[in-house]
Write an enzyme that holds these catalytic residues in place. Structure first.
Site, PDB file in Angstrom:
ATOM      1  N   ASP A 105      55.625  69.088  60.094  1.00 36.71           N
ATOM      2  CA  ASP A 105      55.771  69.725  61.496  1.00 36.71           C
ATOM      3  C   ASP A 105      55.611  71.052  61.574  1.00 36.71           C
ATOM      4  O   ASP A 105      56.105  71.712  62.360  1.00 36.71           O
ATOM      5  CB  ASP A 105      57.208  69.103  61.910  1.00 36.71           C
ATOM      6  CG  ASP A 105      57.484  67.806  61.639  1.00 36.71           C
ATOM      7  OD1 ASP A 105      56.653  66.846  61.907  1.00 36.71           O
ATOM      8  OD2 ASP A 105      58.708  67.516  61.333  1.00 36.71           O
ATOM      9  N   GLU A 145      54.334  62.289  70.609  1.00 35.96           N
ATOM     10  CA  GLU A 145      55.303  63.132  70.452  1.00 35.96           C
ATOM     11  C   GLU A 145      54.771  64.575  70.120  1.00 35.96           C
ATOM     12  O   GLU A 145      53.593  64.714  70.028  1.00 35.96           O
ATOM     13  CB  GLU A 145      56.245  62.840  69.202  1.00 35.96           C
ATOM     14  CG  GLU A 145      55.592  62.426  67.996  1.00 35.96           C
ATOM     15  CD  GLU A 145      56.487  61.648  66.771  1.00 35.96           C
ATOM     16  OE1 GLU A 145      57.676  61.863  67.014  1.00 35.96           O
ATOM     17  OE2 GLU A 145      55.721  61.410  65.729  1.00 35.96           O
TER      18      GLU A 145
END
Length: 480
Positions: free
Chosen positions: A18, A215
């Site tokens: 991430d 997302e």
């Protein structure tokens, strides 16, 4: 550069997915969640940070732990997990760290005077009456923050998650999951100024067909344009949309990178993926005129040992970004040197005789029992741990892109295992241009080296295919 940059660009024992890159001062900082190698859940560790000089993306420095999950007063026992974060410089010049606790359905904020932290708890994103966002009827599910402080000091927070979360996970609050949202914050960076707005619907006429929002919200502004990077419902790819405004008008522009190296315009699907797939999350970075996309790869035959990688982006004649290949040389100044010792862990492509598969399915190790995978030889956090490719059986391929070969004459592979066969080496994934091979004769439990003669001179990829009986582990190779 002090040394060559490879993918993954951080130490091999580090599992940071991430990754959100930012330039603060003369350094690039990378913020991400923090997986614990070989554990059965995402993001088990606390947030850490790395940074590198803007002019040398090979020289990453560990900045230490910047925020611990038990610093938030709603998580004093440390049982909830710190999922993907984002960081922004506030109107007061301080650095604000945004995070969501797994599927709790609230968003926290921490603050520091230094981009490398340490950060201290600041508050939870809330309404003017003090109600925490995610605790009012009709709220969306706060997840995967993306934060932008605009030139006019207005503060925008992007968030969203495709999948409905059981109410028990979010404290019995039923929250909306209709796509990607945006809301505006006050200059205090934590109080909601304007209500949330559904900006990227996950279905319907206004959704990005075939690449609907899933997302991983990430936002940047370059040259007056707003670039929104996100993970699509395909999950393995990061896509982007562009607008002249922060809260409306975004137009889908394409895929930036896929951790399966899947190219839609080549009619590729997961059935023809060139790497094992799973979720993906990252962000865009511009250094001078060069753009990069940061993302993560999957390792260890599960979804919970992810590592940050990066690739250069190239524009077409209309100014749109082309999809980047997965490479072994991502942040390097061009192809890797055609002479030297390389770790097999930098393979950007990996597949079995039967192809690849997803790691985010039930019991992937059972489903992919005969497949190769990247793993390491010691426990999480051990800085002496070495990664390697495990379980290369007949037909398994490891691909490395790219090398500047200057009169290559010999390749040596360091391997182990109960294997009798040959490593065939090609410059293309279809093995139409085989340039040599290495005989493998039952190397056993200890690492041993085997070599083969090769003649080749040009910039190229290298693909290693094992053919034969048994299984092979592969840790390094030398080009000479």
């Amino acid at each position: 550069m002090k040394k060559q940059a490879v993918n993954p660009y951080l130490p091999q024992y580090e599992y940071i997915p991430d990754g959100e890159p930012y330039i603060f001062g003369d350094r690039v900082y990378i913020y991400g969640s923090h997986d614990r190698f070989n554990f059965p859940m995402f993001c088990m560790n606390d947030y850490v940070c790395y940074s590198a000089p803007v002019d040398d993306l090979s020289d990453w420095r560990y900045e230490g732990v910047i925020y611990r999950k038990n610093q938030d007063p709603k998580n004093k026992l440390g049982l909830r997990l710190l999922f993907a974060p984002d960081v922004a410089v506030g109107c007061d010049g301080r650095y604000y760290l945004y995070y969501a606790f797994d599927f709790m359905g609230i968003m926290g904020v921490a603050v520091s005077d230094d981009p490398a932290g340490p950060y201290e708890f600041y508050g939870h994103v809330h309404y003017k009456d003090g109600t925490i966002w995610g605790r009012k009827k009709g709220d969306s599910f706060p997840f995967d923050p993306g934060v932008l402080v605009d030139d006019d000091r207005r503060v925008y927070l992007y968030s969203g998650f495709y999948t409905s979360v059981p109410a028990i996970a979010s404290g019995f609050h039923k929250l909306k999951n209709e796509g990607g949202y945006v809301l505006e914050l006050e200059e205090d960076m934590v109080t909601i100024k304007t209500p949330e707005k559904l900006l990227f619907p996950k279905e319907g006429d206004k959704a990005f067909k075939g690449h609907e929002f899933f997302e991983a919200s990430s936002i940047r502004k370059y040259d007056g344009k707003y670039y929104f990077v996100y993970s699509s419902r395909l999950n393995h790819e990061l896509c982007y949309a562009v607008s002249d405004f922060p809260t409306e008008g975004f137009v889908y522009k394409g895929t930036l990178v896929s951790n399966g190296d899947i190219f839609p315009e080549k009619n590729m699907t997961e059935k023809t993926a060139r790497n094992y797939t799973g979720n993906n999350h990252g962000g865009m970075l511009r250094i001078k005129d060069q753009y990069y996309i940061f993302y993560h790869r999957q390792t260890n035959q599960n979804s919970y040992s992810r590592q940050t990688c990066a690739e250069k982006l190239v524009r077409d004649t209309e100014g749109n970004f082309l999809q980047a290949e997965m490479t072994s040389c991502g942040l390097n100044d061009g192809p890797l040197n055609g002479r030297g010792i390389y770790e097999a862990r930098i393979a950007c492509n990996l597949w079995s005789k039967e192809g690849t598969g997803r790691y985010d399915v039930g019991n992937p190790r059972k489903l992919l029992k005969g497949h190769p995978y990247i793993t390491q030889d010691k426990k999480d956090g051990d800085q002496s741990a070495r990664q390697y490719i495990s379980n290369m059986q007949d037909g398994a391929v490891a691909g490395f892109k790219y090398f500047e070969l200057q009169g290559l004459t010999r390749i040596t592979a360091e391997v182990r295992g109960n294997a009798n066969g040959k490593i065939i080496i090609s410059t293309d994934e279809n093995f139409e241009n085989v340039i040599g091979g290495i005989e493998i004769k039952n190397p056993g439990k200890l690492w041993k080296k085997a070599s083969g003669n090769i003649e080749y001179k040009r910039t190229t990829a290298l693909y290693f295919k094992y053919t034969g009986e048994g299984y092979l582990d592969f840790i390094t190779f030398e080009l000479a």
